[in-house]
Motif scaffolding. Structure first.
Motif, PDB file in Angstrom:
ATOM      1  N   LEU A 110     -13.006  -1.883  -4.366  1.00  0.00           N
ATOM      2  CA  LEU A 110     -11.703  -1.675  -4.474  1.00  0.00           C
ATOM      3  C   LEU A 110     -11.124  -0.845  -5.515  1.00  0.00           C
ATOM      4  O   LEU A 110     -10.185   0.036  -5.393  1.00  0.00           O
ATOM      5  CB  LEU A 110     -10.843  -2.966  -4.109  1.00  0.00           C
ATOM      6  CG  LEU A 110     -11.186  -3.766  -2.696  1.00  0.00           C
ATOM      7  CD1 LEU A 110     -10.719  -5.001  -2.679  1.00  0.00           C
ATOM      8  CD2 LEU A 110     -10.660  -2.699  -1.547  1.00  0.00           C
ATOM      9  N   PHE A 117      -9.085   4.365   2.051  1.00  0.00           N
ATOM     10  CA  PHE A 117      -8.129   3.413   2.749  1.00  0.00           C
ATOM     11  C   PHE A 117      -7.936   2.027   2.103  1.00  0.00           C
ATOM     12  O   PHE A 117      -6.856   1.597   2.184  1.00  0.00           O
ATOM     13  CB  PHE A 117      -8.512   3.533   4.284  1.00  0.00           C
ATOM     14  CG  PHE A 117      -7.535   3.238   4.946  1.00  0.00           C
ATOM     15  CD1 PHE A 117      -6.250   3.723   5.282  1.00  0.00           C
ATOM     16  CD2 PHE A 117      -7.906   1.972   5.782  1.00  0.00           C
ATOM     17  CE1 PHE A 117      -5.477   3.263   6.215  1.00  0.00           C
ATOM     18  CE2 PHE A 117      -6.990   1.398   6.579  1.00  0.00           C
ATOM     19  CZ  PHE A 117      -5.508   2.088   7.034  1.00  0.00           C
ATOM     20  N   ASP A 118      -9.055   1.484   1.837  1.00  0.00           N
ATOM     21  CA  ASP A 118      -9.044   0.090   1.847  1.00  0.00           C
ATOM     22  C   ASP A 118      -8.386  -0.235   0.108  1.00  0.00           C
ATOM     23  O   ASP A 118      -7.796  -1.202  -0.224  1.00  0.00           O
ATOM     24  CB  ASP A 118     -10.551  -0.258   1.374  1.00  0.00           C
ATOM     25  CG  ASP A 118     -11.182  -0.635   2.993  1.00  0.00           C
ATOM     26  OD1 ASP A 118     -10.440  -0.715   3.961  1.00  0.00           O
ATOM     27  OD2 ASP A 118     -12.557  -0.640   2.782  1.00  0.00           O
ATOM     28  N   SER A 119      -8.527   0.940  -0.984  1.00  0.00           N
ATOM     29  CA  SER A 119      -7.871   0.820  -2.147  1.00  0.00           C
ATOM     30  C   SER A 119      -6.388   0.801  -1.788  1.00  0.00           C
ATOM     31  O   SER A 119      -5.631   0.168  -2.555  1.00  0.00           O
ATOM     32  CB  SER A 119      -8.615   1.914  -3.097  1.00  0.00           C
ATOM     33  OG  SER A 119      -9.957   1.627  -3.212  1.00  0.00           O
ATOM     34  N   LEU A 120      -6.091   1.809  -0.933  1.00  0.00           N
ATOM     35  CA  LEU A 120      -4.668   2.024  -0.819  1.00  0.00           C
ATOM     36  C   LEU A 120      -3.758   0.753  -0.122  1.00  0.00           C
ATOM     37  O   LEU A 120      -2.913   0.262  -0.389  1.00  0.00           O
ATOM     38  CB  LEU A 120      -4.431   3.123   0.134  1.00  0.00           C
ATOM     39  CG  LEU A 120      -4.450   4.556  -0.689  1.00  0.00           C
ATOM     40  CD1 LEU A 120      -4.412   5.683   0.696  1.00  0.00           C
ATOM     41  CD2 LEU A 120      -3.807   4.712  -1.399  1.00  0.00           C
ATOM     42  N   LYS A 121      -4.951   0.066   0.819  1.00  0.00           N
ATOM     43  CA  LYS A 121      -4.185  -1.110   1.228  1.00  0.00           C
ATOM     44  C   LYS A 121      -4.134  -2.235   0.124  1.00  0.00           C
ATOM     45  O   LYS A 121      -3.006  -2.953  -0.007  1.00  0.00           O
ATOM     46  CB  LYS A 121      -5.186  -1.818   2.339  1.00  0.00           C
ATOM     47  CG  LYS A 121      -5.071  -0.917   3.521  1.00  0.00           C
ATOM     48  CD  LYS A 121      -5.917  -1.632   4.758  1.00  0.00           C
ATOM     49  CE  LYS A 121      -7.272  -1.767   4.362  1.00  0.00           C
ATOM     50  NZ  LYS A 121      -8.046  -2.379   5.531  1.00  0.00           N
ATOM     51  N   LEU A 122      -4.958  -2.498  -0.789  1.00  0.00           N
ATOM     52  CA  LEU A 122      -4.878  -3.283  -1.975  1.00  0.00           C
ATOM     53  C   LEU A 122      -3.639  -3.042  -2.634  1.00  0.00           C
ATOM     54  O   LEU A 122      -3.062  -3.868  -3.405  1.00  0.00           O
ATOM     55  CB  LEU A 122      -6.284  -3.468  -2.663  1.00  0.00           C
ATOM     56  CG  LEU A 122      -6.285  -4.275  -3.950  1.00  0.00           C
ATOM     57  CD1 LEU A 122      -6.174  -5.687  -3.569  1.00  0.00           C
ATOM     58  CD2 LEU A 122      -7.801  -3.789  -4.998  1.00  0.00           C
ATOM     59  N   ALA A 124      -0.961  -1.468  -1.982  1.00  0.00           N
ATOM     60  CA  ALA A 124       0.444  -1.931  -1.266  1.00  0.00           C
ATOM     61  C   ALA A 124       0.383  -3.395  -1.326  1.00  0.00           C
ATOM     62  O   ALA A 124       1.548  -3.885  -1.473  1.00  0.00           O
ATOM     63  CB  ALA A 124       0.309  -1.294   0.251  1.00  0.00           C
ATOM     64  N   LEU A 125      -0.727  -4.146  -1.088  1.00  0.00           N
ATOM     65  CA  LEU A 125      -0.621  -5.701  -1.145  1.00  0.00           C
ATOM     66  C   LEU A 125      -0.270  -6.086  -2.654  1.00  0.00           C
ATOM     67  O   LEU A 125       0.741  -6.963  -2.660  1.00  0.00           O
ATOM     68  CB  LEU A 125      -2.047  -6.137  -0.815  1.00  0.00           C
ATOM     69  CG  LEU A 125      -1.956  -7.686  -1.003  1.00  0.00           C
ATOM     70  CD1 LEU A 125      -1.237  -8.312   0.124  1.00  0.00           C
ATOM     71  CD2 LEU A 125      -3.737  -8.131  -0.541  1.00  0.00           C
ATOM     72  N   GLN A 171      -2.673  -6.615  17.175  1.00  0.00           N
ATOM     73  CA  GLN A 171      -4.043  -5.940  17.060  1.00  0.00           C
ATOM     74  C   GLN A 171      -3.935  -4.484  17.607  1.00  0.00           C
ATOM     75  O   GLN A 171      -4.476  -3.468  16.912  1.00  0.00           O
ATOM     76  CB  GLN A 171      -5.010  -6.671  16.958  1.00  0.00           C
ATOM     77  CG  GLN A 171      -6.353  -6.134  16.578  1.00  0.00           C
ATOM     78  CD  GLN A 171      -6.317  -5.795  15.042  1.00  0.00           C
ATOM     79  OE1 GLN A 171      -5.930  -6.985  14.351  1.00  0.00           O
ATOM     80  NE2 GLN A 171      -7.000  -4.806  14.680  1.00  0.00           N
ATOM     81  N   ILE A 174      -1.545  -2.049  16.054  1.00  0.00           N
ATOM     82  CA  ILE A 174      -2.268  -1.743  14.466  1.00  0.00           C
ATOM     83  C   ILE A 174      -3.523  -0.710  14.779  1.00  0.00           C
ATOM     84  O   ILE A 174      -3.360   0.326  13.980  1.00  0.00           O
ATOM     85  CB  ILE A 174      -2.644  -2.941  13.587  1.00  0.00           C
ATOM     86  CG1 ILE A 174      -1.356  -3.704  13.279  1.00  0.00           C
ATOM     87  CG2 ILE A 174      -3.501  -2.339  12.485  1.00  0.00           C
ATOM     88  CD1 ILE A 174      -1.883  -5.042  12.754  1.00  0.00           C
ATOM     89  N   LYS A 178      -3.737   3.245  13.458  1.00  0.00           N
ATOM     90  CA  LYS A 178      -4.740   3.428  12.620  1.00  0.00           C
ATOM     91  C   LYS A 178      -5.593   4.983  13.380  1.00  0.00           C
ATOM     92  O   LYS A 178      -5.966   5.639  12.530  1.00  0.00           O
ATOM     93  CB  LYS A 178      -5.815   2.287  12.348  1.00  0.00           C
ATOM     94  CG  LYS A 178      -5.204   1.327  11.428  1.00  0.00           C
ATOM     95  CD  LYS A 178      -6.244   0.222  11.697  1.00  0.00           C
ATOM     96  CE  LYS A 178      -7.590   0.439  11.157  1.00  0.00           C
ATOM     97  NZ  LYS A 178      -8.441  -0.940  11.154  1.00  0.00           N
TER      98      LYS A 178
END
Length: 204
Positions: A110, A117-122, A124-125, A171, A174, A178
């Motif tokens: 991450l 995409f996963d790093s961008l979600k982290l 934002a979180l 879901q 979402i 996506k």
């Protein structure tokens, strides 16, 4: 032999025991707002010791007066086996090591952008968490977490069908978003017409 199951506590199968655990946790955490953790732990320990010693002396006096059978009031808890065999301890240790290594690998991917995409979600979180930090401290979040732990599982079990239907709809939305973002990232256009050959314009 008595056996305290965490899931039984969470689902309130033994209302009296769960109430004691839940109340103790919440009161203990609320006390930390005004007192240090050392004071809270020592005060709780003192209260428990006063209770257990008083009950033990009471039963001892009844035995001396031949008004009791002399059975230890906490015998069921004293006989509770909380030890681990060497094999079971090794299994738990292996599971803990696997969990820690897996978490470390996930964090590495991450933070070092193994998957964009996963790093961008982290990202934002973590940005949203900064706002949460301005609203409340970690102790407040912990108290909310304890209350949630003892309420949401029971609520879900009682309303499982409605909750599953609600989250299934979310879901689906979402997944649709996506899919759109994935097509945009791939340089694609709108969803192709499922009609064989597509829509054909009518010629004169």
């Amino acid at each position: 032999m008595a056996n305290i199951n965490v899931m039984d506590l969470i689902y309130w199968k033994d209302t009296e025991r769960t109430g004691m655990v839940f109340t103790g946790l919440v009161v203990g955490l609320l006390s930390l707002f005004q007192l240090s953790i050392i004071t809270v732990i020592s005060t709780i320990s003192l209260g428990v010791m006063c209770f257990t010693v008083s009950v033990r002396l009471y039963y001892k006096i009844l035995q001396v007066l031949n008004m009791g059978d002399g059975v230890h009031p906490f015998k069921a808890y004293l006989d509770l086996d909380i030890s681990f065999s060497g094999e079971l301890a090794d299994q738990y240790m292996q599971k803990a090591i696997v969990t820690v290594v897996s978490a470390a690998n996930s964090l590495k991917n991450l933070f070092l952008v193994g998957n964009l995409f996963d790093s961008l979600k982290l990202l934002a979180l973590m940005y949203l968490v900064t706002f949460l930090g301005d609203l409340c401290n970690g102790l407040t979040v912990l108290i909310i977490g304890v209350i949630t732990l003892f309420s949401l599982p029971l609520f879900y079990r009682q309303h499982q069908e409605k909750v599953d239907s609600f989250f299934a709809g979310i879901q689906a939305k979402i997944d649709n978003i996506k899919d759109i973002l994935h097509r945009i990232a791939q340089g694609g256009g709108p969803t192709p017409d499922p009609t064989p050959g597509g829509v054909k314009t009518k010629t004169q």
